[in-house]
Design a protein around this motif. Sequence first.
Motif, mmCIF file in Angstrom:
data_model
loop_
_atom_site.group_PDB
_atom_site.id
_atom_site.type_symbol
_atom_site.label_atom_id
_atom_site.label_comp_id
_atom_site.label_asym_id
_atom_site.label_seq_id
_atom_site.Cartn_x
_atom_site.Cartn_y
_atom_site.Cartn_z
ATOM 1 N N LYS A 245 0.881 -1.290 -0.053
ATOM 2 C CA LYS A 245 0.202 -0.118 -0.075
ATOM 3 C C LYS A 245 0.652 1.379 0.128
ATOM 4 C CE LYS A 245 -3.264 2.678 2.717
ATOM 5 N NZ LYS A 245 -4.455 2.551 3.863
ATOM 6 N N LYS A 246 1.665 1.426 0.437
ATOM 7 C CA LYS A 246 2.333 2.322 1.002
ATOM 8 C C LYS A 246 3.963 2.500 -0.276
ATOM 9 C CE LYS A 246 6.790 4.140 3.671
ATOM 10 N NZ LYS A 246 7.610 4.051 4.469
ATOM 11 N N GLU A 247 3.958 1.716 -1.316
ATOM 12 C CA GLU A 247 4.421 1.950 -2.693
ATOM 13 C C GLU A 247 3.656 2.102 -3.545
ATOM 14 O OE1 GLU A 247 7.757 -0.964 -4.950
ATOM 15 O OE2 GLU A 247 7.034 -1.874 -3.334
ATOM 16 N N TYR A 248 2.542 1.391 -3.656
ATOM 17 C CA TYR A 248 1.733 1.599 -4.516
ATOM 18 C C TYR A 248 0.141 2.330 -4.047
ATOM 19 C CZ TYR A 248 5.296 -0.741 -7.234
ATOM 20 O OH TYR A 248 6.387 -2.226 -7.591
ATOM 21 N N PRO A 249 0.038 3.287 -3.704
ATOM 22 C CA PRO A 249 -0.468 3.485 -3.124
ATOM 23 C C PRO A 249 -1.918 3.536 -3.731
ATOM 24 C CG PRO A 249 0.003 5.354 -3.391
ATOM 25 C CD PRO A 249 1.063 4.290 -3.067
ATOM 26 N N LYS A 250 -2.295 4.499 -4.842
ATOM 27 C CA LYS A 250 -3.656 3.957 -6.133
ATOM 28 C C LYS A 250 -3.783 2.738 -6.218
ATOM 29 C CE LYS A 250 -2.006 9.208 -8.094
ATOM 30 N NZ LYS A 250 -1.978 9.759 -9.328
ATOM 31 N N GLU A 251 -2.589 2.019 -6.638
ATOM 32 C CA GLU A 251 -2.952 0.803 -7.113
ATOM 33 C C GLU A 251 -3.742 0.340 -6.247
ATOM 34 O OE1 GLU A 251 -0.043 2.496 -9.950
ATOM 35 O OE2 GLU A 251 0.437 2.313 -7.684
ATOM 36 N N TRP A 252 -3.266 0.878 -4.365
ATOM 37 C CA TRP A 252 -3.809 -0.400 -3.403
ATOM 38 C C TRP A 252 -5.340 -0.045 -3.266
ATOM 39 C CZ3 TRP A 252 -2.830 -3.947 -0.370
ATOM 40 C CH2 TRP A 252 -3.752 -4.590 0.445
ATOM 41 N N GLU A 253 -5.390 1.580 -3.651
ATOM 42 C CA GLU A 253 -6.926 2.040 -3.250
ATOM 43 C C GLU A 253 -7.708 1.370 -4.335
ATOM 44 O OE1 GLU A 253 -9.420 6.542 -4.350
ATOM 45 O OE2 GLU A 253 -6.972 6.116 -3.626
ATOM 46 N N TRP A 254 -7.459 0.746 -5.940
ATOM 47 C CA TRP A 254 -7.771 -0.049 -6.682
ATOM 48 C C TRP A 254 -8.459 -1.665 -6.145
ATOM 49 C CZ3 TRP A 254 -6.152 -4.298 -8.955
ATOM 50 C CH2 TRP A 254 -7.450 -4.303 -10.388
ATOM 51 N N LEU A 255 -6.981 -1.771 -5.293
ATOM 52 C CA LEU A 255 -7.724 -3.451 -4.893
ATOM 53 C C LEU A 255 -8.374 -3.761 -3.980
ATOM 54 C CD1 LEU A 255 -3.222 -4.603 -4.804
ATOM 55 C CD2 LEU A 255 -5.117 -5.370 -5.915
ATOM 56 N N GLU A 256 -8.723 -2.342 -3.061
ATOM 57 C CA GLU A 256 -10.166 -2.619 -2.720
ATOM 58 C C GLU A 256 -10.932 -2.786 -2.753
ATOM 59 O OE1 GLU A 256 -7.756 -0.784 1.696
ATOM 60 O OE2 GLU A 256 -8.561 0.441 0.705
ATOM 61 N N THR A 257 -11.161 -2.074 -3.558
ATOM 62 C CA THR A 257 -12.486 -1.913 -4.279
ATOM 63 C C THR A 257 -12.553 -3.262 -5.467
ATOM 64 O OG1 THR A 257 -12.138 -0.277 -5.986
ATOM 65 C CG2 THR A 257 -13.034 0.673 -3.858
ATOM 66 N N ASN A 258 -11.836 -3.554 -6.255
ATOM 67 C CA ASN A 258 -11.818 -5.046 -6.980
ATOM 68 C C ASN A 258 -11.144 -5.543 -6.336
ATOM 69 O OD1 ASN A 258 -12.595 -2.980 -9.321
ATOM 70 N ND2 ASN A 258 -11.446 -2.466 -8.953
ATOM 71 N N SER A 259 -12.100 -7.396 -6.475
ATOM 72 C CA SER A 259 -11.398 -8.301 -5.897
ATOM 73 C C SER A 259 -10.753 -8.840 -6.835
ATOM 74 C CB SER A 259 -12.585 -9.500 -5.430
ATOM 75 O OG SER A 259 -12.956 -9.350 -6.866
ATOM 76 N N GLU A 260 -10.632 -8.765 -8.276
ATOM 77 C CA GLU A 260 -10.195 -9.060 -8.993
ATOM 78 C C GLU A 260 -10.475 -8.454 -10.457
ATOM 79 O OE1 GLU A 260 -11.856 -12.044 -11.837
ATOM 80 O OE2 GLU A 260 -12.456 -12.838 -10.286
ATOM 81 N N GLY A 261 -9.141 -8.091 -11.430
ATOM 82 C CA GLY A 261 -9.211 -7.182 -12.089
ATOM 83 C C GLY A 261 -7.693 -6.549 -13.025
ATOM 84 N N GLN A 262 -7.639 -6.186 -14.156
ATOM 85 C CA GLN A 262 -6.312 -5.465 -14.799
ATOM 86 C C GLN A 262 -6.658 -3.802 -13.981
ATOM 87 O OE1 GLN A 262 -5.714 -7.112 -18.067
ATOM 88 N NE2 GLN A 262 -4.017 -8.209 -17.105
ATOM 89 N N THR A 263 -5.482 -3.305 -14.058
ATOM 90 C CA THR A 263 -5.222 -1.285 -14.134
ATOM 91 C C THR A 263 -4.477 -1.227 -14.886
ATOM 92 O OG1 THR A 263 -5.351 0.459 -13.403
ATOM 93 C CG2 THR A 263 -4.179 -1.050 -11.727
#
Length: 528
Positions: A245-263
């Motif tokens: 989360k600290k290294e990739y904050p935007k991606e972690w925010e995406w992970l918290e709302t998407n159980s699976e997928g790609q960005t």
Amino acid sequence: MKIYQLKYYIGSFVVFFILSFFVLFFLEQEVRKAHIEELQNHEINVVKLESDFLGREFGMLVSDLNYLHHAFNEQFIGDNSFEELTNHWIEFSTHRRVYDQIRYIDVHGDEKIRINFDGNHGYAVPTQELQNKSDRTYFTESIGLEENLVYISPVDLNIEQGQVEEPYKPMIRLATPIYDDMKNVQGVLVLNYLAENTLLNFRQLAENSRGELILINSDGYRLSSADATQDWNFMFEEKKGDTFKKEYPKEWEWLETNSEGQTNTDNGLFTAMEVDLSQKYAINSKNMTESGVVFGDGNWQIVSVFLRNEENSAYFNDNALMIMRDVLKQNMSYFILLALASGVIGFLIHVNRKTYLRIKYYSEYDPLTKALNRRAGIAKLQKLTPVSERRDVQVSLCFLDINGLKEVNDTLGHGIGDELIKSVSDTIYSEIREQDFLIRLGGDEFLIVFEGIGEDKTEIIWERIVNCYDQINQNEARKYNISVSHGIVVFEGKGKTHLDDLISEADEKMYQEKKIIKAGLNIIKEIT
């Protein structure tokens, strides 16, 4: 290289370079699009493979726990010596090789049986070395469960004497309560699973990923990644907080709302799938008390990180400058060849252009006098005197004829005759204006076209020309005299006068003057 040759070279190179570059640019975009689509599908498949693998692994662990529970349930009850049970468990531990400990703990938290695995064989821990585990989370969480429920602890590193054991020994504890026939809880069956086996297989499968495959727990800590120094940070005070989360904050925010997928982000392509272990057992994760399994660690995430960097630039097509740079770099040899080819093409264009201009010149101009020939001259004159005559124009035509040219040719030779013709034309060019032009109608007949002036001004210019001829006759020791007859007419855009009629009128005026001049003219000089 002359300036005009350089112009053709640069022009050729620029045209071919721009066309080639844009073709290569759009081809590179399409190639990258295909690459990224193939990469996306590949990473989805790898992440799904890892998720299925983890599901199967945990399924086998729960199956082992249920087997030990139900196969030996009667021997847990009462004041049995556990001797037979111990022998079975030693054999099971030696055969399975994945459990650091197999234990039965009574309702008070006292270990009644503990089978340790030394790396090769299982063995029973002496009774005097058994401990009380009533304060351990896995005991307190499982002792209160209903019959047949399974508690799975968070994964962590084994601790000995308050220190993390080295080499690291990742551990997951599975526990289920033991009930007697009266539905009274008697104790807890516990398996200490050596999670390194699962993580090792996870890393081996991760080699199929084009990027870095990371296993993350519900708090965002790495459990397994390409950089082992980043794993298990939650076990060390000095590393707590160093998370995905600290290294990739935007991606972690995406992970918290998407159980699976790609960005696709500024950092690269991220592919994720949640390892929802409850789904692996076809249970209702919304009601954990009826699910059969209770998880202490929440759900894990498997994340593929394909970084946007120099090495992976060919897989991203959303940065035009990067694509342009790569197109230039990848096709540098082609552009060098293009530059050489452009030089050849530019030279050929130059040669062809020179040939064309030479042909065009000789098709329009008289090579001796540099005057327009009859066809080209009349065509140019017609543009100045349109048939429609819808605009006011004034063009003066001076028809002239070289007196005695035949006599010079017959007496002095055609070379001298050409000299006479050229002297006449050169003098005319020296006196007429830039917009005026000379037409050679025939051997000794010419037509001077004066644009925008009338007969009076034309006569003034003609007088200057005649004066130049007189100067040549007086000052140069030529064997002949230069004499020219002329006739002037003016076209003023009035009426429907035809050009041929005007030229004929000028010719007639010239002829009248010629009769007068020739009466006392001596063309060939008497040389003493």
